[in-house]
Design an enzyme around this catalytic site. Structure first.
Site, mmCIF file in Angstrom:
data_model
loop_
_atom_site.group_PDB
_atom_site.id
_atom_site.type_symbol
_atom_site.label_atom_id
_atom_site.label_comp_id
_atom_site.label_asym_id
_atom_site.label_seq_id
_atom_site.Cartn_x
_atom_site.Cartn_y
_atom_site.Cartn_z
ATOM 1 N N LYS A 34 0.830 -1.205 0.000
ATOM 2 C CA LYS A 34 0.000 0.000 0.000
ATOM 3 C C LYS A 34 0.863 1.253 0.000
ATOM 4 O O LYS A 34 0.636 2.172 -0.797
ATOM 5 C CB LYS A 34 -0.934 0.000 1.210
ATOM 6 C CG LYS A 34 -1.943 1.156 1.236
ATOM 7 C CD LYS A 34 -1.448 2.395 1.944
ATOM 8 C CE LYS A 34 -1.320 2.186 3.435
ATOM 9 N NZ LYS A 34 -0.968 3.455 4.145
ATOM 10 N N ASP A 67 -5.860 0.646 1.279
ATOM 11 C CA ASP A 67 -5.746 0.655 2.732
ATOM 12 C C ASP A 67 -7.031 0.100 3.329
ATOM 13 O O ASP A 67 -7.866 -0.450 2.613
ATOM 14 C CB ASP A 67 -5.442 2.069 3.247
ATOM 15 C CG ASP A 67 -6.599 3.041 3.020
ATOM 16 O OD1 ASP A 67 -7.629 2.637 2.437
ATOM 17 O OD2 ASP A 67 -6.475 4.201 3.441
#
Length: 210
Positions: free
Chosen positions: A120, A138
């Site tokens: 991420k 996320d």
């Protein structure tokens, strides 16, 4: 979900959140990398307060190395998990100096080789700092995408892949920010405000529970 539904969701989210861009203050790829590492389990507002102090005294990887663990911890101690983040940031800075001539790399493989950098974080850096199409996922993006039906996956990487298949490459980074904003303001983990949701007519969750 049809392609037409996906396009309409994107259009409605753009209209609802025109300000949906990266909220972390940064002037370059290095500052963004450090800010994103700090952002885990910490609010954007707090991270921006911390980085304002940090980047006033440390503008390069070598500057942070020179602070040392004690000096860095003192600056970032108001951030959650600050000891772990301090160690990761220091080691990442050492690798940036030793392996990458002090520069932040611009490939997924190289970025995730840095301590404290997962997929991420790497995707955020690629998208925001380098303008490389990427779809950071996320907790907000994962929850919202799977709740409304843009993805049907139990894992982050599969969610990432499905979102990338739905949207044009040039929109991937913006979709990430739009879903974060929607997840924070309306489609929260607990008690989502479906009544005021701009995309409720296209949402699997709303249609299942109505």
């Amino acid at each position: 979900m049809t392609e037409s539904d996906v396009r309409k969701i994107y259009e409605l989210l753009i209209k609802a959140y025109p300000e949906a861009y990266c909220p972390l203050n940064h002037r370059n790829s290095f500052e963004l990398l450090i800010a994103v590492i700090l952002s885990a389990q910490c609010t954007d507002k707090r991270v921006n307060q911390i980085t304002q102090s940090l980047f006033s005294v440390a503008k390069t990887p070598q500057d942070i190395i020179d602070l040392g663990e004690e000096g860095l911890e003192k600056i970032i101690k108001s951030c959650g998990l600050f000891r772990t983040k301090s160690r990761n940031i220091l080691e990442a800075c050492r690798l940036l100096v030793e392996k990458f001539d002090g520069r932040v790399p611009n490939t997924m493989e190289e970025l995730i080789s840095l301590p404290g950098v997962g997929r991420k974080t790497a995707n955020v850096v690629l998208s925001v700092a380098f303008g490389i199409p990427a779809m950071p996922v996320d907790t907000h993006v994962f929850r919202v995408a799977n709740r409304i039906g843009l993805a049907k996956a139990e894992k982050v990487e599969k969610t990432e892949k499905q979102l990338m298949e739905h949207f044009p490459r040039e929109n991937w980074g913006r979709v990430h920010h739009l879903l974060i904003y929607h997840g924070r303001q309306v489609c929260r983990a607990r008690n989502p405000e479906c009544k005021i949701c701009k995309i409720k007519e296209y949402c699997d969750f709303t249609n299942r529970t109505s």
